[in-house]
Motif scaffolding. Structure first.
Motif, PDB file in Angstrom:
ATOM      1  N   ARG A  69     -25.176  37.511  -1.023  1.00  0.00           N
ATOM      2  CA  ARG A  69     -23.938  37.683   0.025  1.00  0.00           C
ATOM      3  C   ARG A  69     -22.971  36.875  -0.122  1.00  0.00           C
ATOM      4  O   ARG A  69     -23.266  35.695  -0.770  1.00  0.00           O
ATOM      5  N   ASN A 100     -23.403  52.612   5.935  1.00  0.00           N
ATOM      6  CA  ASN A 100     -23.920  51.404   6.289  1.00  0.00           C
ATOM      7  C   ASN A 100     -25.598  51.275   6.572  1.00  0.00           C
ATOM      8  O   ASN A 100     -25.598  52.000   7.674  1.00  0.00           O
ATOM      9  N   LEU A 102     -27.134  49.212   8.074  1.00  0.00           N
ATOM     10  CA  LEU A 102     -27.169  48.708   9.366  1.00  0.00           C
ATOM     11  C   LEU A 102     -26.712  49.541  10.713  1.00  0.00           C
ATOM     12  O   LEU A 102     -27.018  49.391  11.702  1.00  0.00           O
ATOM     13  N   ASP A 159     -23.800  50.811   1.689  1.00  0.00           N
ATOM     14  CA  ASP A 159     -23.692  49.254   1.845  1.00  0.00           C
ATOM     15  C   ASP A 159     -25.249  49.093   2.317  1.00  0.00           C
ATOM     16  O   ASP A 159     -25.729  50.024   3.335  1.00  0.00           O
ATOM     17  N   GLU A 160     -25.674  47.944   2.319  1.00  0.00           N
ATOM     18  CA  GLU A 160     -26.956  47.445   2.581  1.00  0.00           C
ATOM     19  C   GLU A 160     -27.867  48.603   2.096  1.00  0.00           C
ATOM     20  O   GLU A 160     -28.778  49.153   2.876  1.00  0.00           O
ATOM     21  N   ASP A 162     -30.621  48.860   0.277  1.00  0.00           N
ATOM     22  CA  ASP A 162     -32.328  48.435   0.508  1.00  0.00           C
ATOM     23  C   ASP A 162     -32.653  49.029   2.032  1.00  0.00           C
ATOM     24  O   ASP A 162     -33.828  49.407   2.061  1.00  0.00           O
ATOM     25  N   LEU A 163     -31.961  48.987   2.973  1.00  0.00           N
ATOM     26  CA  LEU A 163     -32.290  49.542   4.319  1.00  0.00           C
ATOM     27  C   LEU A 163     -32.346  51.200   4.230  1.00  0.00           C
ATOM     28  O   LEU A 163     -33.158  51.596   5.252  1.00  0.00           O
ATOM     29  N   THR A 193     -26.319  46.095  -2.570  1.00  0.00           N
ATOM     30  CA  THR A 193     -27.692  45.355  -1.949  1.00  0.00           C
ATOM     31  C   THR A 193     -27.636  44.000  -2.243  1.00  0.00           C
ATOM     32  O   THR A 193     -27.185  43.420  -3.528  1.00  0.00           O
ATOM     33  N   CYS A 194     -28.362  43.156  -1.592  1.00  0.00           N
ATOM     34  CA  CYS A 194     -28.616  41.796  -1.777  1.00  0.00           C
ATOM     35  C   CYS A 194     -29.862  41.276  -2.619  1.00  0.00           C
ATOM     36  O   CYS A 194     -30.419  40.501  -3.448  1.00  0.00           O
ATOM     37  N   ARG A 195     -30.718  42.637  -2.453  1.00  0.00           N
ATOM     38  CA  ARG A 195     -32.208  42.428  -3.104  1.00  0.00           C
ATOM     39  C   ARG A 195     -32.225  42.770  -4.402  1.00  0.00           C
ATOM     40  O   ARG A 195     -31.809  44.031  -5.105  1.00  0.00           O
TER      41      ARG A 195
END
Length: 321
Positions: A69, A100, A102, A159-160, A162-163, A193-195
């Motif tokens: 992030r 997204n 989220l 965005d995000e 992995d979710l 992603t951050c993962r």
């Protein structure tokens, strides 16, 4: 000097300060993208070429941008998209869908959002589809103007990312990546992603349809680079309306960044967080202390802004009870 001349002088300084506040706030709040993303030139070039192949030549692609992030994933993508849209041919034809993880917590919500962003609510109407794949195929078919070469290219930005892998059966990911691989329509799927282990989250059938292109943004910023970034972020451009004011301002910023107190404060911030969001928060609080009567940034301003940034939020809430 007459009172009238003094008033005119104050007005001039006031206008300069207003310009400084406007320009630097745009920079700190990310309303204005940097011209050259620092330290990510190769990633910028790679992503731009990838999306150009989709937007201009109708070649489908998929890619995941991975990084912690605050590393600049969204900034990099937005910079590439803004450059891409400068091409008239691309600007008129390319479609963008931003999702997204989220917000779109299941495939039904994601499909509604895709329909809304593609402005196809009237086309879909009350039609009943047997599966997610049929619905998505219908949406992409509605975008076609003729054969595949004249179909409107679509960029799906997840965005995000992995979710989305936690959705039931990963239906959304499977169908988007299937479309990008089967060449039904020119589609680019871009995940953020951050993962680092994001590929391990994907089912075998989804993974087989992914191109396995990954762009990594890993922070290699040294404190020297961090200090230079602070100086650059606070400096005024050459095309500032008042060149003399800009010259004096930039000279004061250079002197400020060499001050031992300022270096110590920035070293603490660098040790706690290297991302530019926290830095921009510090600089925004510092900038708010600049006024007409005090038209320069001092070491004390940065120290006070640092105290506000470093304060424990829970302790601050309890303070005074």
């Amino acid at each position: 000097m007459s009172k009238r001349k003094v008033k005119e002088l104050h007005l001039t300084v006031g206008e300069c300060i207003s310009q400084v506040q406007r320009l630097l706030r745009e920079r700190f709040c990310h309303f204005k993208l940097p011209n050259e993303p620092q330290g990510m030139e190769s990633q910028h070039k790679h992503l731009l070429e990838l999306l150009k192949r989709t937007a201009v030549h109708g070649e489908s692609n998929s890619v995941i941008i991975v990084g912690p992030r605050g590393a600049g994933k969204t900034m990099l993508l937005n910079r590439v998209l803004s450059e891409l849209l400068e091409v008239n041919e691309v600007k008129k034809n390319v479609l963008q869908v931003h999702l997204n993880g989220l917000l779109q917590t299941d495939d039904r919500t994601a499909l509604k959002e895709i329909t809304r962003q593609l402005h196809l609510e009237n086309v879909v109407g009350d039609k009943v589809f047997g599966s997610f794949a049929e619905n998505l195929a219908f949406l992409l078919q509605a975008l076609k103007k003729g054969d595949r070469s004249s179909s409107r290219p679509a960029l799906f930005i997840l965005d995000e990312f992995d979710l989305f892998a936690h959705h039931k059966n990963q239906t959304l990911l499977y169908n988007l990546l299937d479309v990008s691989q089967s060449a039904q329509a020119p589609v680019a799927v871009i995940g953020l992603t951050c993962r680092l282990d994001v590929l391990e989250l994907l089912e075998k059938r989804v993974k087989s349809r992914f191109s396995h292109r990954q762009i990594h943004l890993l922070s290699r910023l040294s404190f020297k680079g961090y200090l230079e970034a602070v100086c650059t972020q606070l400096s005024l451009p050459q095309d500032f309306p008042d060149p003399r004011f800009a010259q004096d301002w930039n000279a004061s910023i250079k002197t400020l960044c060499e001050d031992k107190l300022v270096v110590d404060v920035l070293q603490r911030h660098f040790n706690s967080s290297k991302d530019f969001r926290s830095l921009h928060m510090l600089l925004m609080l510092t900038l708010s202390r600049v006024t007409v009567s005090k038209p320069t940034i001092t070491a004390t301003d940065i120290l006070e802004a640092s105290r506000v940034c470093m304060v424990d939020s829970k302790a601050n809430i309890l303070h005074g009870f």
